[in-house]
Enzyme design. Structure first.
Site, PDB file in Angstrom:
ATOM      1  N   TYR A 139       0.892  -1.447  -0.042  1.00  0.00           N
ATOM      2  CA  TYR A 139       0.027   0.023  -0.296  1.00  0.00           C
ATOM      3  C   TYR A 139       0.900   1.367  -0.196  1.00  0.00           C
ATOM      4  O   TYR A 139       0.331   2.113  -0.506  1.00  0.00           O
ATOM      5  CB  TYR A 139      -0.813   0.185   1.110  1.00  0.00           C
ATOM      6  N   ASN A 171     -12.354   4.427  -6.602  1.00  0.00           N
ATOM      7  CA  ASN A 171     -10.777   4.479  -6.636  1.00  0.00           C
ATOM      8  C   ASN A 171     -10.320   4.978  -5.498  1.00  0.00           C
ATOM      9  O   ASN A 171     -10.918   6.125  -4.555  1.00  0.00           O
ATOM     10  CB  ASN A 171     -10.414   5.714  -7.441  1.00  0.00           C
ATOM     11  N   HIS A 195     -14.559   2.806  -1.577  1.00  0.00           N
ATOM     12  CA  HIS A 195     -13.953   1.912  -1.068  1.00  0.00           C
ATOM     13  C   HIS A 195     -12.825   2.204  -0.505  1.00  0.00           C
ATOM     14  O   HIS A 195     -11.536   2.243   0.142  1.00  0.00           O
ATOM     15  CB  HIS A 195     -13.358   0.927  -2.340  1.00  0.00           C
ATOM     16  N   CYS A 248      -5.411   2.942  21.241  1.00  0.00           N
ATOM     17  CA  CYS A 248      -5.815   2.304  21.584  1.00  0.00           C
ATOM     18  C   CYS A 248      -4.392   1.125  21.565  1.00  0.00           C
ATOM     19  O   CYS A 248      -5.107  -0.045  21.596  1.00  0.00           O
ATOM     20  CB  CYS A 248      -7.250   1.924  21.133  1.00  0.00           C
ATOM     21  N   SER A 306     -15.132  -2.214 -13.897  1.00  0.00           N
ATOM     22  CA  SER A 306     -15.552  -2.948 -14.882  1.00  0.00           C
ATOM     23  C   SER A 306     -17.144  -3.830 -14.568  1.00  0.00           C
ATOM     24  O   SER A 306     -17.898  -4.515 -15.385  1.00  0.00           O
ATOM     25  CB  SER A 306     -14.770  -4.097 -14.466  1.00  0.00           C
TER      26      SER A 306
HETATM   27  P1  OAD Z   1     -11.420  -3.262 -12.708  1.00  0.00           P
HETATM   28  O1  OAD Z   1     -10.068  -3.216 -13.116  1.00  0.00           O
HETATM   29  O2  OAD Z   1     -13.072  -4.540 -12.261  1.00  0.00           O
HETATM   30  O3  OAD Z   1     -12.370  -2.628 -14.296  1.00  0.00           O
HETATM   31  C1  OAD Z   1     -10.810  -0.704 -14.760  1.00  0.00           C
HETATM   32  C2  OAD Z   1     -11.717  -1.004 -16.216  1.00  0.00           C
HETATM   33  O4  OAD Z   1     -12.030   0.215 -16.354  1.00  0.00           O
HETATM   34  C3  OAD Z   1     -12.344  -2.610 -17.209  1.00  0.00           C
HETATM   35  O5  OAD Z   1     -13.764  -2.303 -17.068  1.00  0.00           O
HETATM   36  C4  OAD Z   1     -11.482  -1.556 -18.028  1.00  0.00           C
HETATM   37  O6  OAD Z   1     -11.946  -1.827 -19.412  1.00  0.00           O
HETATM   38  C5  OAD Z   1     -12.005  -0.196 -18.285  1.00  0.00           C
HETATM   39  N1  OAD Z   1     -10.230   1.125 -18.213  1.00  0.00           N
HETATM   40  C6  OAD Z   1      -9.056   0.647 -18.884  1.00  0.00           C
HETATM   41  N2  OAD Z   1      -8.281   1.554 -19.548  1.00  0.00           N
HETATM   42  C7  OAD Z   1      -9.520   2.857 -19.206  1.00  0.00           C
HETATM   43  C8  OAD Z   1     -10.006   4.508 -19.796  1.00  0.00           C
HETATM   44  N3  OAD Z   1      -8.385   4.416 -19.998  1.00  0.00           N
HETATM   45  N4  OAD Z   1     -11.066   4.584 -19.137  1.00  0.00           N
HETATM   46  C9  OAD Z   1     -12.083   4.430 -19.162  1.00  0.00           C
HETATM   47  N5  OAD Z   1     -11.841   2.822 -18.993  1.00  0.00           N
HETATM   48  C10 OAD Z   1     -10.893   2.103 -19.084  1.00  0.00           C
HETATM   49  O7  OAD Z   1     -11.181  -1.904 -12.059  1.00  0.00           O
HETATM   50  P2  OAD Z   1     -12.745  -1.212 -11.072  1.00  0.00           P
HETATM   51  O8  OAD Z   1     -13.655  -1.654 -11.536  1.00  0.00           O
HETATM   52  O9  OAD Z   1     -12.101  -0.354 -10.269  1.00  0.00           O
HETATM   53  O10 OAD Z   1     -11.678  -2.831  -4.990  1.00  0.00           O
HETATM   54  O11 OAD Z   1     -12.688  -2.881  -9.807  1.00  0.00           O
HETATM   55  C11 OAD Z   1     -13.093  -2.532  -8.721  1.00  0.00           C
HETATM   56  C12 OAD Z   1     -12.514  -2.681  -7.174  1.00  0.00           C
HETATM   57  O12 OAD Z   1     -12.352  -4.064  -7.847  1.00  0.00           O
HETATM   58  C13 OAD Z   1     -11.781  -1.453  -7.053  1.00  0.00           C
HETATM   59  O13 OAD Z   1     -12.214  -0.547  -6.317  1.00  0.00           O
HETATM   60  C14 OAD Z   1     -11.015  -3.246  -6.108  1.00  0.00           C
HETATM   61  C15 OAD Z   1     -10.437  -3.894  -7.197  1.00  0.00           C
HETATM   62  O14 OAD Z   1     -10.547  -5.191  -6.199  1.00  0.00           O
HETATM   63  C16 OAD Z   1     -10.971  -2.708  -3.746  1.00  0.00           C
HETATM   64  O15 OAD Z   1      -9.668  -2.386  -3.314  1.00  0.00           O
HETATM   65  C17 OAD Z   1     -11.597  -2.256  -2.723  1.00  0.00           C
END
Ligand code: OAD
Length: 238
Positions: free
Chosen positions: A67, A103, A120, A145, A184
């Site tokens: 992290y 994000n 998140h 604590c 996604s």
């Molecule tokens: P993902 O990695 O699951 O999905 C990323 C999405 O962004 C995909 O649908 C890609 O097609 C799209 N993408 C890629 N490049 C792009 C661009 N330049 N412009 C627009 N879209 C683009 O990421 P998240 O959906 O954010 O959770 O994932 C959800 C959660 O899963 C995250 O918050 C994280 C992860 O585990 C935690 O950390 C709690």
């Protein structure tokens, strides 16, 4: 730009309430890796080891180090045209505006977005595992604590911050339109928000270069990257 863009621009101009749901793809053009794309973090790292309480208890140093690395990446990255366009959209909206983000990089806030719900958590803060005190320094043990300090990020198997998610659900229910960009749409409960908007009669617009779990349900699909598409929606591009 095609007719879909004109129609979405019109809907945004007439909306009394706008919600936006963003995911990692919105920060991809700032050089921050997504999770589920072929070059994403979950292709290289194990979520069980790095994003779960079991992983943290098994190896807190490794988890904290990962992290800390992600925090350095986020704080040295710059917001891109997509982040700035969403900040401009907030200013242009005649009514309520809410940006719900999955994000943890704080780039929306650095681009000027004001009403941001971090469902998140974020990479900037640490939280005590026991008393939930929040700190921005890097102490390992809670001074209040003596509990273990951990990143203030939601891990697999954990609840989302309750007040924040309740506000996100409220925004999803009441908005006239929700833009869903760079996610996604696979991780619940956040991924359920656009379905809530639809159920309550709102319009769902997806912005993504690739098809997602939501695509067949969205009213409008704007195919392309967020830094390409979002500026067109707020009229930054002629
Ligand atoms: P993902 O990695 O699951 O999905 C990323 C999405 O962004 C995909 O649908 C890609 O097609 C799209 N993408 C890629 N490049 C792009 C661009 N330049 N412009 C627009 N879209 C683009 O990421 P998240 O959906 O954010 O959770 O994932 C959800 C959660 O899963 C995250 O918050 C994280 C992860 O585990 C935690 O950390 C709690």
């Amino acid at each position: 730009m095609d007719a879909q863009f004109d129609r979405v621009r019109e809907i945004l101009r007439g909306a009394a309430s706008v919600a936006v749901l963003t995911g990692a793809g919105v920060s991809a053009e700032s050089g921050i890796a997504t999770f589920r794309d072929p070059d994403g973090l979950w292709a290289k790292f194990s979520p069980r080891e790095l994003a779960s309480m079991d992983g943290f208890l098994a190896n807190p140093e490794r988890v904290r180090e990962w992290y800390a690395y992600r925090k350095t990446v986020a704080t040295t990255a710059q917001p891109n045209a997509g982040h700035y366009a969403l900040a401009a959209l907030e200013q242009q909206t005649n009514g309520s505006f809410c940006l719900i983000t999955q994000n943890v990089d704080r780039l929306h806030q650095r681009a000027g977005s004001r009403n941001v719900l971090e469902v998140h958590g974020n990479l900037i803060e640490n939280r005590c595992n026991d008393c939930e005190a929040i700190r921005t320094d890097d102490v390992l043990v809670c001074p209040l604590c003596s509990g273990a300090m951990r990143p203030n990020v939601v891990w697999f198997g954990e609840e989302l911050p309750q007040d924040v998610f309740a506000a996100a659900e409220q925004a999803a229910m009441t908005c006239d339109v929700m833009i869903v960009a760079g996610t996604s749409a696979e991780v619940y409960p956040a991924a359920g928000l656009p379905y809530t908007t639809k159920r309550y009669g709102g319009v769902v617009v997806e912005v993504n270069p690739n098809p997602t779990a939501l695509s067949s349900e969205a009213h409008y699909l704007l195919t392309g990257t967020s830094a390409q598409i979002l500026p067109h929606l707020v009229g930054d591009v002629p």
